[in-house]
Motif scaffolding. Structure first.
Motif, short mmCIF file in Angstrom:
data_model
loop_
_atom_site.label_atom_id
_atom_site.label_comp_id
_atom_site.label_asym_id
_atom_site.label_seq_id
_atom_site.Cartn_x
_atom_site.Cartn_y
_atom_site.Cartn_z
N ALA A 154 -36.49 -6.19 -48.90
CA ALA A 154 -35.54 -7.07 -48.20
C ALA A 154 -36.28 -8.02 -47.27
O ALA A 154 -35.94 -9.20 -47.15
CB ALA A 154 -34.54 -6.23 -47.41
N VAL A 155 -37.31 -7.53 -46.60
CA VAL A 155 -38.12 -8.38 -45.73
C VAL A 155 -38.79 -9.47 -46.53
O VAL A 155 -38.81 -10.65 -46.15
CB VAL A 155 -39.18 -7.55 -44.97
CG1 VAL A 155 -40.13 -8.46 -44.20
CG2 VAL A 155 -38.51 -6.58 -44.00
N GLN A 156 -39.36 -9.09 -47.67
CA GLN A 156 -40.04 -10.06 -48.52
C GLN A 156 -39.07 -11.12 -49.03
O GLN A 156 -39.38 -12.31 -49.09
CB GLN A 156 -40.72 -9.36 -49.69
CG GLN A 156 -41.55 -10.30 -50.56
CD GLN A 156 -42.30 -9.57 -51.66
OE1 GLN A 156 -42.21 -8.36 -51.77
NE2 GLN A 156 -43.03 -10.30 -52.47
N ALA A 157 -37.84 -10.67 -49.37
CA ALA A 157 -36.83 -11.61 -49.87
C ALA A 157 -36.41 -12.61 -48.80
O ALA A 157 -36.14 -13.77 -49.08
CB ALA A 157 -35.61 -10.84 -50.38
N GLN A 158 -36.38 -12.15 -47.55
CA GLN A 158 -35.95 -13.01 -46.45
C GLN A 158 -37.05 -13.92 -45.93
O GLN A 158 -36.82 -15.06 -45.58
CB GLN A 158 -35.41 -12.16 -45.29
CG GLN A 158 -34.05 -11.56 -45.55
CD GLN A 158 -33.45 -10.95 -44.30
OE1 GLN A 158 -33.82 -11.31 -43.18
NE2 GLN A 158 -32.53 -10.03 -44.48
N THR A 159 -38.26 -13.36 -45.84
CA THR A 159 -39.35 -14.10 -45.19
C THR A 159 -40.41 -14.60 -46.16
O THR A 159 -41.22 -15.46 -45.80
CB THR A 159 -40.03 -13.23 -44.13
OG1 THR A 159 -40.68 -12.11 -44.77
CG2 THR A 159 -39.01 -12.69 -43.13
N GLY A 160 -40.45 -14.01 -47.37
CA GLY A 160 -41.50 -14.38 -48.31
C GLY A 160 -42.79 -13.62 -48.06
O GLY A 160 -43.77 -13.77 -48.80
N ASP A 161 -42.80 -12.77 -47.00
CA ASP A 161 -44.01 -12.00 -46.68
C ASP A 161 -44.03 -10.70 -47.46
O ASP A 161 -43.03 -9.97 -47.50
CB ASP A 161 -44.05 -11.67 -45.18
CG ASP A 161 -44.12 -12.93 -44.33
OD1 ASP A 161 -44.66 -13.93 -44.82
OD2 ASP A 161 -43.62 -12.90 -43.18
N LYS A 162 -45.16 -10.42 -48.08
CA LYS A 162 -45.33 -9.15 -48.76
C LYS A 162 -45.93 -8.17 -47.78
O LYS A 162 -47.08 -8.32 -47.35
CB LYS A 162 -46.23 -9.30 -49.99
CG LYS A 162 -46.31 -8.04 -50.84
CD LYS A 162 -47.08 -8.28 -52.12
CE LYS A 162 -47.12 -7.01 -52.96
NZ LYS A 162 -47.87 -7.21 -54.22
N LEU A 163 -45.14 -7.17 -47.39
CA LEU A 163 -45.59 -6.25 -46.36
C LEU A 163 -46.29 -5.04 -46.94
O LEU A 163 -45.92 -4.53 -47.99
CB LEU A 163 -44.39 -5.77 -45.53
CG LEU A 163 -43.60 -6.84 -44.79
CD1 LEU A 163 -42.50 -6.18 -43.98
CD2 LEU A 163 -44.50 -7.66 -43.89
N GLN A 164 -47.29 -4.61 -46.21
CA GLN A 164 -47.96 -3.36 -46.57
C GLN A 164 -47.04 -2.22 -46.14
O GLN A 164 -46.55 -2.19 -45.02
CB GLN A 164 -49.30 -3.25 -45.82
CG GLN A 164 -50.06 -1.97 -46.13
CD GLN A 164 -51.31 -1.84 -45.28
OE1 GLN A 164 -51.65 -2.75 -44.54
NE2 GLN A 164 -51.96 -0.70 -45.36
N ILE A 165 -46.78 -1.30 -47.04
CA ILE A 165 -45.86 -0.22 -46.73
C ILE A 165 -46.59 0.97 -46.10
O ILE A 165 -46.16 1.52 -45.12
CB ILE A 165 -45.09 0.23 -47.99
CG1 ILE A 165 -44.26 -0.94 -48.51
CG2 ILE A 165 -44.22 1.42 -47.71
CD1 ILE A 165 -43.56 -0.67 -49.82
N GLU A 166 -47.71 1.34 -46.69
CA GLU A 166 -48.46 2.48 -46.18
C GLU A 166 -49.37 2.05 -45.03
O GLU A 166 -49.96 0.98 -45.05
CB GLU A 166 -49.31 3.10 -47.30
CG GLU A 166 -48.51 3.62 -48.47
CD GLU A 166 -47.63 4.79 -48.11
OE1 GLU A 166 -47.95 5.48 -47.11
OE2 GLU A 166 -46.64 5.02 -48.80
N GLY A 167 -49.44 2.87 -44.01
CA GLY A 167 -50.32 2.59 -42.88
C GLY A 167 -50.88 3.89 -42.33
O GLY A 167 -50.84 4.93 -42.99
N THR A 168 -51.41 3.83 -41.12
CA THR A 168 -52.00 5.00 -40.49
C THR A 168 -51.43 5.17 -39.09
O THR A 168 -51.21 4.21 -38.37
CB THR A 168 -53.54 4.85 -40.39
OG1 THR A 168 -54.06 4.59 -41.70
CG2 THR A 168 -54.18 6.10 -39.82
#
Length: 309
Positions: A154-168
């Motif tokens: 949903a974030v990518q659809a709204q902003t066009g940003d591909k977010l990293q899902i996994e983190g630390t």
């Protein structure tokens, strides 16, 4: 005549009693029966005033009646599943509202009474809301869950940003070796050497707490937890290169010599303000859709009888 006068007075007393008994029934004229529970003109008048006070809008009479019907249906369903807040729970919620408004409960009560609203009217609505929220969230917990991948999409659809899902996720405790202002360079170097000695000795957060809580001119702060998204790249690299339970390299700051003991480092889902905003919106949409379908189902099964319409 002596016997007629007492009889006449007795008749007046009986008529007065009948009038007083009838007056409340007229004031409490039943408009709707919901599963055997009455909704009166008084209930409608009170809820209408409360709605006007809280929304600054004047609802129609039917809108108010529908609200009250919904409340009766919700409360009955709550009892079915053992969800029935007590007086203390309702009073606590009432006090909480007053605190959020930064006024006392007495002031809240007076502000309601000035508008012609009894505090019991507000408490009744509070009880209905508490029961309903508990029912919906409890019965449809799995259905209301919002997946992280759905949020990221949903974030990518709204902003066009591909977010990293996994983190630390990093759990750590800051440590400070105090260096008073105006200390000589020699003293500062001495403290640096002490810091390096501590680095070679410490191998766990437990050891760090035990040592620094009893060491003069040193302090260890409470643990903090940060995720990848909350840390600058440089600090993240330092933490990634630090073994669990060990100290980071000493750094000179205004407070003195600062280090961090790394208590844990584990994979997690990255969170950002935008993701939180979208997640909350998605949850709200799911909640509203679910609770509406649930309420519609209950109303269809309810015994709703209108009177004197």
């Amino acid at each position: 005549m002596t016997t007629a006068l007492p009889m006449f007075r007795l008749l007046l007393l009986v008529l007065a009693a009948l009038f007083l008994a009838a007056a409340p029934s007229r004031a409490q004229n039943i408009v709707v029966m919901v599963n055997g529970d009455p909704i009166t003109d008084f209930d409608i008048d009170q809820r209408s005033k409360l709605d006007q006070l809280t929304t600054q809008k004047t609802p129609s009479r039917q809108e108010v009646i529908n609200e009250l019907i919904d409340d009766r249906v919700k409360l009955k369903e709550g009892k079915k599943y053992g969800v029935d807040p007590g007086v203390s729970d309702i009073n606590q919620s009432y006090e909480g509202m007053a605190q959020r408004m930064r006024i006392s409960t007495d002031q809240l009560t007076k502000s309601l009474e000035v508008k012609g609203v009894r505090p019991e009217t507000l408490k009744a609505r509070m009880k209905s809301e508490m029961v309903w929220t508990s029912l919906v969230r409890g019965r449809f917990k799995e259905k209301l869950m919002v997946g992280e991948r759905d949020v990221a999409q949903a974030v990518q659809a709204q902003t066009g940003d591909k977010l990293q899902i996994e983190g630390t996720e990093y759990k750590m405790q800051p440590i400070v070796l105090i260096v008073p202002r105006g200390s000589s360079p020699t003293f500062l170097e001495t403290r640096k050497k002490e810091a390096e000695t501590y680095r070679s000795r410490i191998a766990s957060c437990e050891e760090a707490n035990s040592l620094f809580r009893s060491t003069p001119n040193a302090t260890i702060r409470d643990s903090v937890t940060k995720t990848t998204a909350e840390l600058p790249d440089a600090l993240r690299k330092v933490l990634d290169d630090t073994p669990i339970g060990h100290l980071t390299a000493p750094e000179v700051t205004k407070a003195g010599i600062e280090m961090v003991v790394l208590c844990s480092r584990k994979p997690t889902m990255i969170d950002t303000p935008k993701k939180r905003e979208i997640r909350e919106k998605m949850y709200t949409e799911k909640y509203e859709k679910t609770q509406k379908a649930y309420l519609d189902e209950l109303r269809k099964a309810a015994m709703i009888e209108y009177r004197n319409r």
